[in-house]
Scaffold this motif. Structure first.
Motif, PDB file in Angstrom:
ATOM      1  N   TYR A 255       0.841  -1.197   0.000  1.00 24.58           N
ATOM      2  CA  TYR A 255       0.000   0.000   0.000  1.00 24.58           C
ATOM      3  C   TYR A 255       0.879   1.251   0.000  1.00 24.58           C
ATOM      4  CZ  TYR A 255      -4.397  -2.448   1.109  1.00 24.58           C
ATOM      5  OH  TYR A 255      -5.524  -3.243   1.074  1.00 24.58           O
ATOM      6  N   PHE A 256       1.886   1.251   0.865  1.00 26.30           N
ATOM      7  CA  PHE A 256       2.782   2.403   0.977  1.00 26.30           C
ATOM      8  C   PHE A 256       3.654   2.572  -0.263  1.00 26.30           C
ATOM      9  CE2 PHE A 256       1.598   1.332   5.251  1.00 26.30           C
ATOM     10  CZ  PHE A 256       1.534   2.543   5.925  1.00 26.30           C
ATOM     11  N   ARG A 257       4.109   1.453  -0.808  1.00 25.64           N
ATOM     12  CA  ARG A 257       5.035   1.522  -1.932  1.00 25.64           C
ATOM     13  C   ARG A 257       4.370   1.973  -3.226  1.00 25.64           C
ATOM     14  NH1 ARG A 257       7.455  -4.210   0.091  1.00 25.64           N
ATOM     15  NH2 ARG A 257       8.925  -3.358   1.629  1.00 25.64           N
ATOM     16  N   GLN A 258       3.072   1.755  -3.356  1.00 22.32           N
ATOM     17  CA  GLN A 258       2.390   2.071  -4.607  1.00 22.32           C
ATOM     18  C   GLN A 258       1.618   3.387  -4.567  1.00 22.32           C
ATOM     19  OE1 GLN A 258       0.300  -1.137  -6.558  1.00 22.32           O
ATOM     20  NE2 GLN A 258       1.721  -2.683  -5.813  1.00 22.32           N
ATOM     21  N   GLN A 259       1.605   4.049  -3.420  1.00 16.55           N
ATOM     22  CA  GLN A 259       0.769   5.242  -3.320  1.00 16.55           C
ATOM     23  C   GLN A 259       1.326   6.435  -4.079  1.00 16.55           C
ATOM     24  OE1 GLN A 259       0.571   6.897   0.628  1.00 16.55           O
ATOM     25  NE2 GLN A 259       2.590   6.118   1.099  1.00 16.55           N
ATOM     26  N   ASP A 260       2.634   6.469  -4.328  1.00 13.31           N
ATOM     27  CA  ASP A 260       3.191   7.613  -5.049  1.00 13.31           C
ATOM     28  C   ASP A 260       2.601   7.743  -6.445  1.00 13.31           C
ATOM     29  OD1 ASP A 260       4.692   7.833  -2.796  1.00 13.31           O
ATOM     30  OD2 ASP A 260       6.616   7.973  -3.819  1.00 13.31           O
ATOM     31  N   GLN A 261       2.175   6.607  -7.010  1.00 12.54           N
ATOM     32  CA  GLN A 261       1.460   6.637  -8.282  1.00 12.54           C
ATOM     33  C   GLN A 261      -0.051   6.649  -8.053  1.00 12.54           C
ATOM     34  OE1 GLN A 261       4.158   4.322  -7.812  1.00 12.54           O
ATOM     35  NE2 GLN A 261       5.402   5.907  -8.740  1.00 12.54           N
ATOM     36  N   GLY A 262      -0.518   5.954  -7.023  1.00 12.84           N
ATOM     37  CA  GLY A 262      -1.952   5.792  -6.800  1.00 12.84           C
ATOM     38  C   GLY A 262      -2.655   7.060  -6.375  1.00 12.84           C
ATOM     39  N   GLU A 263      -2.059   7.827  -5.465  1.00  8.25           N
ATOM     40  CA  GLU A 263      -2.729   9.031  -4.987  1.00  8.25           C
ATOM     41  C   GLU A 263      -2.829  10.110  -6.066  1.00  8.25           C
ATOM     42  OE1 GLU A 263      -4.392   8.875  -2.473  1.00  8.25           O
ATOM     43  OE2 GLU A 263      -3.530   7.197  -1.400  1.00  8.25           O
ATOM     44  N   PRO A 264      -1.769  10.374  -6.833  1.00  9.43           N
ATOM     45  CA  PRO A 264      -1.919  11.326  -7.936  1.00  9.43           C
ATOM     46  C   PRO A 264      -2.966  10.895  -8.959  1.00  9.43           C
ATOM     47  CG  PRO A 264       0.396  11.046  -7.411  1.00  9.43           C
ATOM     48  CD  PRO A 264      -0.353   9.998  -6.628  1.00  9.43           C
ATOM     49  N   ALA A 265      -3.163   9.584  -9.123  1.00  9.24           N
ATOM     50  CA  ALA A 265      -4.178   9.118 -10.073  1.00  9.24           C
ATOM     51  C   ALA A 265      -5.578   9.546  -9.630  1.00  9.24           C
ATOM     52  CB  ALA A 265      -4.105   7.596 -10.207  1.00  9.24           C
ATOM     53  N   VAL A 266      -5.828   9.545  -8.326  1.00  2.00           N
ATOM     54  CA  VAL A 266      -7.120  10.024  -7.820  1.00  2.00           C
ATOM     55  C   VAL A 266      -7.241  11.527  -8.050  1.00  2.00           C
ATOM     56  CG1 VAL A 266      -8.599  10.214  -5.787  1.00  2.00           C
ATOM     57  CG2 VAL A 266      -7.195   8.175  -6.105  1.00  2.00           C
ATOM     58  N   ASP A 267      -6.159  12.259  -7.784  1.00  2.00           N
ATOM     59  CA  ASP A 267      -6.177  13.705  -8.044  1.00  2.00           C
ATOM     60  C   ASP A 267      -6.464  14.011  -9.513  1.00  2.00           C
ATOM     61  OD1 ASP A 267      -5.819  14.852  -5.544  1.00  2.00           O
ATOM     62  OD2 ASP A 267      -3.639  14.663  -5.611  1.00  2.00           O
ATOM     63  N   GLN A 268      -5.940  13.193 -10.397  1.00  2.00           N
ATOM     64  CA  GLN A 268      -6.164  13.407 -11.828  1.00  2.00           C
ATOM     65  C   GLN A 268      -7.635  13.240 -12.190  1.00  2.00           C
ATOM     66  OE1 GLN A 268      -3.416  10.696 -13.718  1.00  2.00           O
ATOM     67  NE2 GLN A 268      -1.628  11.758 -12.869  1.00  2.00           N
ATOM     68  N   LEU A 269      -8.313  12.283 -11.546  1.00  2.00           N
ATOM     69  CA  LEU A 269      -9.751  12.123 -11.799  1.00  2.00           C
ATOM     70  C   LEU A 269     -10.523  13.333 -11.303  1.00  2.00           C
ATOM     71  CD1 LEU A 269     -10.641   8.376 -11.043  1.00  2.00           C
ATOM     72  CD2 LEU A 269     -10.412   9.519 -13.246  1.00  2.00           C
ATOM     73  N   ILE A 270     -10.113  13.867 -10.145  1.00  2.00           N
ATOM     74  CA  ILE A 270     -10.781  15.053  -9.624  1.00  2.00           C
ATOM     75  C   ILE A 270     -10.550  16.241 -10.546  1.00  2.00           C
ATOM     76  CG2 ILE A 270     -10.853  16.683  -7.696  1.00  2.00           C
ATOM     77  CD1 ILE A 270     -10.071  14.305  -5.878  1.00  2.00           C
ATOM     78  N   ALA A 271      -9.331  16.374 -11.050  1.00  2.00           N
ATOM     79  CA  ALA A 271      -9.037  17.471 -11.975  1.00  2.00           C
ATOM     80  C   ALA A 271      -9.856  17.340 -13.254  1.00  2.00           C
ATOM     81  CB  ALA A 271      -7.542  17.491 -12.294  1.00  2.00           C
ATOM     82  N   ARG A 272     -10.073  16.108 -13.698  1.00  2.00           N
ATOM     83  CA  ARG A 272     -10.821  15.881 -14.930  1.00  2.00           C
ATOM     84  C   ARG A 272     -12.324  16.075 -14.752  1.00  2.00           C
ATOM     85  NH1 ARG A 272     -11.263   9.881 -17.080  1.00  2.00           N
ATOM     86  NH2 ARG A 272     -12.980   9.947 -15.577  1.00  2.00           N
ATOM     87  N   ASP A 273     -12.862  15.526 -13.644  1.00  2.00           N
ATOM     88  CA  ASP A 273     -14.316  15.494 -13.470  1.00  2.00           C
ATOM     89  C   ASP A 273     -14.842  16.518 -12.474  1.00  2.00           C
ATOM     90  OD1 ASP A 273     -14.293  13.338 -15.227  1.00  2.00           O
ATOM     91  OD2 ASP A 273     -14.125  11.860 -13.615  1.00  2.00           O
ATOM     92  N   GLY A 274     -13.955  17.221 -11.796  1.00  2.00           N
ATOM     93  CA  GLY A 274     -14.386  18.209 -10.818  1.00  2.00           C
ATOM     94  C   GLY A 274     -14.446  17.653  -9.410  1.00  2.00           C
ATOM     95  N   LYS A 275     -14.637  18.551  -8.461  1.00  2.00           N
ATOM     96  CA  LYS A 275     -14.714  18.149  -7.061  1.00  2.00           C
ATOM     97  C   LYS A 275     -15.964  17.312  -6.806  1.00  2.00           C
ATOM     98  CE  LYS A 275     -12.484  22.367  -5.311  1.00  2.00           C
ATOM     99  NZ  LYS A 275     -12.630  23.509  -4.370  1.00  2.00           N
ATOM    100  N   LEU A 276     -15.915  16.523  -5.738  1.00  2.00           N
ATOM    101  CA  LEU A 276     -17.101  15.792  -5.314  1.00  2.00           C
ATOM    102  C   LEU A 276     -18.191  16.778  -4.922  1.00  2.00           C
ATOM    103  CD1 LEU A 276     -15.521  13.026  -3.029  1.00  2.00           C
ATOM    104  CD2 LEU A 276     -16.434  12.727  -5.344  1.00  2.00           C
ATOM    105  N   THR A 277     -19.433  16.441  -5.249  1.00  2.00           N
ATOM    106  CA  THR A 277     -20.558  17.314  -4.915  1.00  2.00           C
ATOM    107  C   THR A 277     -21.422  16.752  -3.798  1.00  2.00           C
ATOM    108  OG1 THR A 277     -21.892  16.304  -6.673  1.00  2.00           O
ATOM    109  CG2 THR A 277     -20.626  18.288  -7.235  1.00  2.00           C
TER     110      THR A 277
END
Length: 334
Positions: A255-277
């Motif tokens: 979990y710790f070793r893969q988060q450097d790629q995993g967490e930015p991937a979630v940010d990218q979805l937010i940037a693409r689709d907008g903040k949660l409503t």
């Protein structure tokens, strides 16, 4: 929870930190030594359930996501309420709240992939990233016949809960995040506080299984240093029944070793689709992250609120169950 900013930079620093961490483990050791239905537990969890038998009125089961068997405990009636635990815990972290929450919800407490009684995955790229773990949650929810759910997650479970809400926007109605700064905010926190969050640096040190070998020698020494005496002995024993297995320790470290790629991937979805409503609640322990969780959430959610659990460290559900129960009931019933 998680790690820092760039993997190479973190590992270079971790080479120095691992010697300190190994010394801490050795010193502590001296003191301490004084979506289809699947039946039966996965091979990695043969024998009695590591998390203990389900609570009265609850039963456990398994669902499959891309061939990985995911364990859950469910009970109650009403709309689905998904509960996701942190590290190093199992579904049992929610056990003190589940009977009350089940009075007007179908409670679904899930063991995250590779933890508790859920099957580990290979350590390939993406196998333990937040969005992959969110797919496991989706598989369980759909397996149980629900198309929407309220979701609460603590620690790593909070990261997965947020990823789930971001990826399956129309299927999550409310979200509570406990002791889990959103996405890359935690990576920044670890960079700022390496002495406090030392285990993240330890895990991301030399990758030839060194961390696993050190911990597997005496899992109790390592994991009790994480709990810091905040949990009852019986609860610690339940968790160690899971994390004392080498496969579970390795999965947790991935979990710790893969988060450097995993967490930015979630940010990218937010940037693409907008903040949660949807409504989002951020919860922190008074002696841990406090109001910081709620203060960080406006970056990813349009409608967020903040709550601080008085007298609690990181393990808010176990330390102050009555307060957290009242908090969640108020949030999910409004």
């Amino acid at each position: 929870m998680f790690g820092t900013t760039s993997m190479p930079r973190r590992r270079r620093t971790a080479l120095a930190a691992i010697a300190v961490s190994a010394g801490l483990l050795a010193a502590s050791g001296t003191a301490a030594s004084a979506t289809s239905a699947v039946s039966g537990p996965p091979a990695a969890a043969a024998g009695p359930h590591a998390g203990g038998t389900p609570l009265p009125g609850f039963h456990d089961g398994y669902a499959s996501d891309d061939g990985i068997r995911i364990h859950y405990v469910t009970g109650g009636h009403g709309p689905a309420l998904v509960l996701l635990h942190g590290w190093p815990e199992t579904w049992y972290a929610w056990s003190g709240l589940m009977p009350s929450l089940a009075r007007d919800h179908t409670v679904i407490a899930i063991d995250l992939r590779g933890l508790g009684d859920s099957q580990p995955a290979s350590s390939g790229a993406g196998s333990y990233e937040a969005l992959t773990l969110a797919d496991d949650v989706h598989a369980v929810v759909r397996h149980l016949g629900f198309t929407t759910a309220q979701v609460a997650g603590h620690d790593w479970g909070g990261a997965v809960a947020l990823a789930y809400a971001v990826e399956y926007r129309t299927e999550v109605t409310e979200l509570a995040v406990l002791e889990a700064p959103p996405t890359a905010d935690y990576l920044n926190l670890v960079r700022q506080r390496p002495g406090v969050l030392w285990w993240d640096w330890f895990v991301n040190g030399p990758q030839a299984g060194v961390a696993e070998q050190l911990v597997d020698h005496d899992p109790r020494v390592f994991y009790t240093s994480i709990y810091r005496g905040a949990l009852p002995a019986a609860t610690v024993d339940r968790y160690l029944a899971s994390y004392g297995r080498p496969a579970n320790t390795h999965a947790g470290f991935e979990y710790f070793r893969q988060q450097d790629q995993g967490e930015p991937a979630v940010d990218q979805l937010i940037a693409r689709d907008g903040k949660l409503t949807i409504p989002v609640l951020g919860v922190g322990g008074q002696n841990s992250m406090g109001a910081q969780i709620g203060q960080d959430l406006p970056r990813v959610a349009e409608h967020s609120s903040t709550a601080v659990v008085p007298g609690a460290d990181h393990w808010v559900m176990e330390e102050q169950p009555a307060f957290v129960l009242q908090l969640l009931n108020s949030f999910f019933r409004r």
